[in-house]
Structures are given as structure tokens and as C-alpha cells.
Design a protein around this motif. Sequence first.
Motif, PDB file in Angstrom:
ATOM      1  N   GLU A 135      49.424  43.208  58.011  1.00  8.46           N
ATOM      2  CA  GLU A 135      48.601  42.180  58.665  1.00  8.46           C
ATOM      3  C   GLU A 135      47.558  42.837  59.576  1.00  8.46           C
ATOM      4  O   GLU A 135      46.393  42.458  59.577  1.00  8.46           O
ATOM      5  CB  GLU A 135      49.508  41.251  59.468  1.00  8.46           C
ATOM      6  CG  GLU A 135      49.021  39.841  59.541  1.00  8.46           C
ATOM      7  CD  GLU A 135      50.121  38.911  60.018  1.00  8.46           C
ATOM      8  OE1 GLU A 135      50.636  39.119  61.140  1.00  8.46           O
ATOM      9  OE2 GLU A 135      50.453  37.983  59.263  1.00  8.46           O
ATOM     10  N   GLN A 136      48.007  43.824  60.337  1.00  7.57           N
ATOM     11  CA  GLN A 136      47.083  44.526  61.233  1.00  7.57           C
ATOM     12  C   GLN A 136      46.010  45.283  60.462  1.00  7.57           C
ATOM     13  O   GLN A 136      44.923  45.530  60.969  1.00  7.57           O
ATOM     14  CB  GLN A 136      47.849  45.487  62.147  1.00  7.57           C
ATOM     15  CG  GLN A 136      48.654  44.784  63.214  1.00  7.57           C
ATOM     16  CD  GLN A 136      49.460  45.759  64.068  1.00  7.57           C
ATOM     17  OE1 GLN A 136      49.311  46.975  63.970  1.00  7.57           O
ATOM     18  NE2 GLN A 136      50.335  45.217  64.897  1.00  7.57           N
ATOM     19  N   ASP A 137      46.340  45.637  59.211  1.00 11.42           N
ATOM     20  CA  ASP A 137      45.374  46.354  58.376  1.00 11.42           C
ATOM     21  C   ASP A 137      44.472  45.390  57.605  1.00 11.42           C
ATOM     22  O   ASP A 137      43.662  45.818  56.790  1.00 11.42           O
ATOM     23  CB  ASP A 137      46.122  47.286  57.411  1.00 11.42           C
ATOM     24  CG  ASP A 137      45.298  48.496  56.995  1.00 11.42           C
ATOM     25  OD1 ASP A 137      44.399  48.911  57.745  1.00 11.42           O
ATOM     26  OD2 ASP A 137      45.554  49.019  55.885  1.00 11.42           O
ATOM     27  N   GLY A 138      44.634  44.081  57.845  1.00 15.12           N
ATOM     28  CA  GLY A 138      43.728  43.098  57.270  1.00 15.12           C
ATOM     29  C   GLY A 138      44.175  42.434  55.984  1.00 15.12           C
ATOM     30  O   GLY A 138      43.392  41.720  55.354  1.00 15.12           O
ATOM     31  N   TYR A 139      45.398  42.661  55.562  1.00 16.64           N
ATOM     32  CA  TYR A 139      45.879  42.026  54.331  1.00 16.64           C
ATOM     33  C   TYR A 139      46.287  40.587  54.621  1.00 16.64           C
ATOM     34  O   TYR A 139      47.093  40.321  55.500  1.00 16.64           O
ATOM     35  CB  TYR A 139      47.073  42.791  53.758  1.00 16.64           C
ATOM     36  CG  TYR A 139      46.688  44.124  53.164  1.00 16.64           C
ATOM     37  CD1 TYR A 139      46.300  44.217  51.836  1.00 16.64           C
ATOM     38  CD2 TYR A 139      46.697  45.282  53.943  1.00 16.64           C
ATOM     39  CE1 TYR A 139      45.938  45.444  51.288  1.00 16.64           C
ATOM     40  CE2 TYR A 139      46.333  46.502  53.405  1.00 16.64           C
ATOM     41  CZ  TYR A 139      45.952  46.575  52.078  1.00 16.64           C
ATOM     42  OH  TYR A 139      45.578  47.788  51.539  1.00 16.64           O
ATOM     43  N   GLY A 140      45.724  39.664  53.837  1.00 11.88           N
ATOM     44  CA  GLY A 140      46.027  38.246  54.033  1.00 11.88           C
ATOM     45  C   GLY A 140      47.408  37.852  53.544  1.00 11.88           C
ATOM     46  O   GLY A 140      48.031  36.960  54.087  1.00 11.88           O
ATOM     47  N   SER A 141      47.883  38.488  52.520  1.00 11.35           N
ATOM     48  CA  SER A 141      49.203  38.161  51.951  1.00 11.35           C
ATOM     49  C   SER A 141      50.226  39.209  52.384  1.00 11.35           C
ATOM     50  O   SER A 141      50.998  39.715  51.574  1.00 11.35           O
ATOM     51  CB  SER A 141      49.120  38.079  50.432  1.00 11.35           C
ATOM     52  OG  SER A 141      48.542  39.269  49.914  1.00 11.35           O
TER      53      SER A 141
END
Length: 193
Positions: A135-141
Motif C-alpha cells: 500500500e505504501q508503495d502505491g499498489y491499489g490491490s
Amino acid sequence: MNTKDRIIEAADELFYSGSIRETSVDRIAERAGVTKKTLYYHFRSKDDLVAAYLEARDRPTRERYLAWAGTSGPMADRVVRMFTALSEHARREDWRGCGFLRAAVELADSQGHPALEVARRHKAGFEAWLAEELEQDGYGSAHELARLLMILLDGAIARMLVNRDPAYAMEAGQAARSLLLSRNDSMSAMYTD
């Protein structure tokens, strides 16, 4: 080290190097340098001792994987580092796989065993850590991806145990990297369209 910790340490050595069911309380007490009565003073049952053994492994295991993954760079690179370190770790003569998975498999027919709950919590916590990092790395799923990474991780460990081949961890790491890069590409495409 206090008596309770000595007992847990002895249990850790014996359960991890052998089998939970085949390791007797007498043998654990002997290894810890205590009487059986002293062991039962600290643990009501062998089941409670097995749960305590796994509980003691939880934090060090997570910290080891975190150190392997590191905190710099994108998650695709970090998971490769984690799987690579796992592969190297599995080359050690004393490597017996994941203590949590082994306990869950060995005790699978003992529903309600306290160690199964500890193993479940450990795996859920590990998956939650992965989801948070994704999540912190920008992944939505992130939660779905974390579950898939756990399947790759636990699958690689199982295959290494069956085949005694650390290459499974390297291949799982490459699969994890490909998965994350493909999801990253699709996220980028969504934002550029």
C-alpha cells in the motif's frame, strides 16, 4: 535466562529439528535442565508449550524477513531480496522450513490446538505487513497482492522441503517480482489513459 525461557529455547531446538508429536516433555525438560514438574509449573500442558514455542518465534521470524527485504527501493525489488535471502538460508544444513507451517501441518487434525491459532495469527500478521508495505508503495490491490505473495512464499518453502532445492525460492521471487511489476504497469496505464 530465566527457567521459562530455557524451556522454550529447548522446545524450539527440539520441535524445529524434529517433530512436535514425537518430542516428549521428558526430553524437553532434560534439554532445558529442569524437572518435568518444573516444566509443568510453567506450562499447563505440552499443547501450551507448543503454542509458546511458536509465539517466541513470531517476532524474530518477522524481523528476519524484514531485514532480508530491506526498507529501500520498490517492493518488486524488496521481495526479490527476501526470496533470495530465503534461498540462501535454506541452504543451511539445519534449515527445516517454516516452523509455523510445519506445526500447522503436523497439528492439522487437532482443531482447537492453541498452536494452530498462533500459526494462523503469525501468517495473518505477515500478510498484513506485506499489504501495508505494498500500500505504501502505491499498489491499489495491496491485500490481494499480499495474499498472492504469501502463496508464493509458503509454496516455495513447501517445495524446498519436499525437494531440498533452494532454487524454488529464487523462482518464486522472480514470479513475485513479475506479478508486482505487471500490477504496477497496469496501475501506470490506468493513470495515463
